[in-house]
Design a protein around this motif. Structure first.
Motif, PDB file in Angstrom:
ATOM      1  N   ILE A 160      77.464  83.441 110.767  1.00 20.79           N
ATOM      2  CA  ILE A 160      77.567  84.186 109.508  1.00 20.79           C
ATOM      3  C   ILE A 160      76.296  84.009 108.686  1.00 20.79           C
ATOM      4  O   ILE A 160      75.795  84.963 108.075  1.00 20.79           O
ATOM      5  N   THR A 161      75.762  82.787 108.678  1.00 24.15           N
ATOM      6  CA  THR A 161      74.520  82.547 107.937  1.00 24.15           C
ATOM      7  C   THR A 161      73.374  83.381 108.490  1.00 24.15           C
ATOM      8  O   THR A 161      72.627  84.022 107.732  1.00 24.15           O
ATOM      9  N   LEU A 162      73.242  83.415 109.811  1.00 27.45           N
ATOM     10  CA  LEU A 162      72.121  84.114 110.441  1.00 27.45           C
ATOM     11  C   LEU A 162      72.277  85.626 110.358  1.00 27.45           C
ATOM     12  O   LEU A 162      71.383  86.334 109.883  1.00 27.45           O
ATOM     13  N   MET A 163      73.409  86.135 110.843  1.00 27.73           N
ATOM     14  CA  MET A 163      73.573  87.591 110.938  1.00 27.73           C
ATOM     15  C   MET A 163      74.133  88.213 109.673  1.00 27.73           C
ATOM     16  O   MET A 163      73.843  89.371 109.366  1.00 27.73           O
ATOM     17  N   GLY A 164      74.933  87.434 108.923  1.00 26.02           N
ATOM     18  CA  GLY A 164      75.483  87.962 107.690  1.00 26.02           C
ATOM     19  C   GLY A 164      74.544  87.797 106.508  1.00 26.02           C
ATOM     20  O   GLY A 164      74.063  88.770 105.936  1.00 26.02           O
ATOM     21  N   LEU A 165      74.236  86.542 106.188  1.00 31.78           N
ATOM     22  CA  LEU A 165      73.425  86.286 105.000  1.00 31.78           C
ATOM     23  C   LEU A 165      71.953  86.642 105.216  1.00 31.78           C
ATOM     24  O   LEU A 165      71.365  87.376 104.413  1.00 31.78           O
ATOM     25  N   VAL A 166      71.353  86.125 106.287  1.00 27.52           N
ATOM     26  CA  VAL A 166      69.930  86.409 106.529  1.00 27.52           C
ATOM     27  C   VAL A 166      69.735  87.867 106.936  1.00 27.52           C
ATOM     28  O   VAL A 166      68.876  88.567 106.388  1.00 27.52           O
ATOM     29  N   GLY A 167      70.518  88.343 107.889  1.00 27.75           N
ATOM     30  CA  GLY A 167      70.350  89.716 108.362  1.00 27.75           C
ATOM     31  C   GLY A 167      70.544  90.748 107.271  1.00 27.75           C
ATOM     32  O   GLY A 167      69.705  91.633 107.074  1.00 27.75           O
ATOM     33  N   VAL A 168      71.635  90.622 106.540  1.00 29.43           N
ATOM     34  CA  VAL A 168      71.909  91.571 105.453  1.00 29.43           C
ATOM     35  C   VAL A 168      70.936  91.365 104.301  1.00 29.43           C
ATOM     36  O   VAL A 168      70.407  92.334 103.739  1.00 29.43           O
ATOM     37  N   GLY A 169      70.696  90.104 103.932  1.00 25.09           N
ATOM     38  CA  GLY A 169      69.821  89.829 102.792  1.00 25.09           C
ATOM     39  C   GLY A 169      68.407  90.326 103.001  1.00 25.09           C
ATOM     40  O   GLY A 169      67.832  90.978 102.116  1.00 25.09           O
ATOM     41  N   VAL A 170      67.826  90.028 104.153  1.00 28.21           N
ATOM     42  CA  VAL A 170      66.461  90.485 104.441  1.00 28.21           C
ATOM     43  C   VAL A 170      66.429  92.012 104.555  1.00 28.21           C
ATOM     44  O   VAL A 170      65.526  92.669 104.020  1.00 28.21           O
ATOM     45  N   GLY A 171      67.419  92.576 105.235  1.00 22.20           N
ATOM     46  CA  GLY A 171      67.466  94.031 105.356  1.00 22.20           C
ATOM     47  C   GLY A 171      67.521  94.718 104.005  1.00 22.20           C
ATOM     48  O   GLY A 171      66.793  95.684 103.751  1.00 22.20           O
TER      49      GLY A 171
END
Length: 230
Positions: free
Chosen positions: A110-121
């Motif tokens: 969740i941290t990698l794909m949810g928070l980082v993925g969504v946040g950076v995107g």
């Protein structure tokens, strides 16, 4: 990019799990400002689409696998906070029902794909949208670039976690090469898919695209100026 059980040590998994809990908690509060009668059903559709695309996995070497993430697409369509919730629900269902990613690694995923993925995107979308002409079509390249960048950044974040707490018998250099190299290519593919999806929705119902709402508001204000009325 799903991290399996036993790939990271307990302290690292616990730390990312804590980050995930805090992030999802903030997303639950933030999503209240994003969801309405139009976007709530769309969030379900986005979750189904992301779930389907993430189920297509292929090996990239060094004990890892790659697939599309969908974070930037979710952020563009339903907003960053709702996008985090969408990704979290998808990852939870995959872990519980399909053994795709471990339960002890759920917080990491969740941290990698949810928070980082969504946040950076989302950060890239906002930046590029500000630089391009203020029309709804500008959301398409903004979302595409957000997708292209968010995927390798999430892969780089995983590599950093593995450097700190990796316990799998895989050389760090091999993990770095496999994750960054292949996920850069995956990001390009995700950019194309994101652009196609966003462009089709913008062309028919731009009001459903969260990232296009400020641009629609600007256009509405322009129509209502005294000069336009006269």
């Amino acid at each position: 990019m799903h991290v399996p059980d036993g790939f990271l040590d307990a302290p690292t998994s616990l730390a990312t799990g804590t980050v995930a809990v805090v992030g999802v908690g903030l997303a639950l509060r933030g999503a209240r400002r994003e969801l309405d009668e139009r976007t709530a059903p769309l969030a379900g559709l986005v979750a189904a689409f992301v779930f389907a695309t993430q189920m297509v996995n292929f090996p990239v070497g060094a004990g890892t696998s790659g697939h599309l993430l969908g974070g930037a697409l979710a952020a563009a369509l339903v907003g960053p906070w709702t996008g985090v919730l969408v990704m979290s629900v998808v990852l939870l269902v995959q872990a519980l029902l399909f053994a795709d990613g471990g339960l002890t690694a759920l917080g990491t995923n969740i941290t990698l794909m949810g928070l980082v993925g969504v946040g950076v995107g989302w950060a890239v979308i906002v930046l590029v949208r500000a630089l391009l002409p203020r029309r709804t079509s500008s959301v398409v390249p903004a979302a595409a670039l957000g997708a292209a960048i968010s995927v390798p950044v999430a892969a780089a974040a995983f590599t950093a976690l593995f450097a700190v707490g990796g316990v799998a018998d895989v050389p760090l250099g091999a993990v770095l090469t496999a994750m960054i190299g292949w996920h850069t290519l995956i990001g390009l593919g995700e950019a194309v898919i994101t652009a196609l999806v966003i462009s089709s929705v913008v062309a028919t119902r731009p009001d459903l695209v969260y990232a296009a709402r400020p641009l629609l508001a600007d256009r509405s204000l322009e129509i209502r100026t005294p000069e336009a009325v006269a």
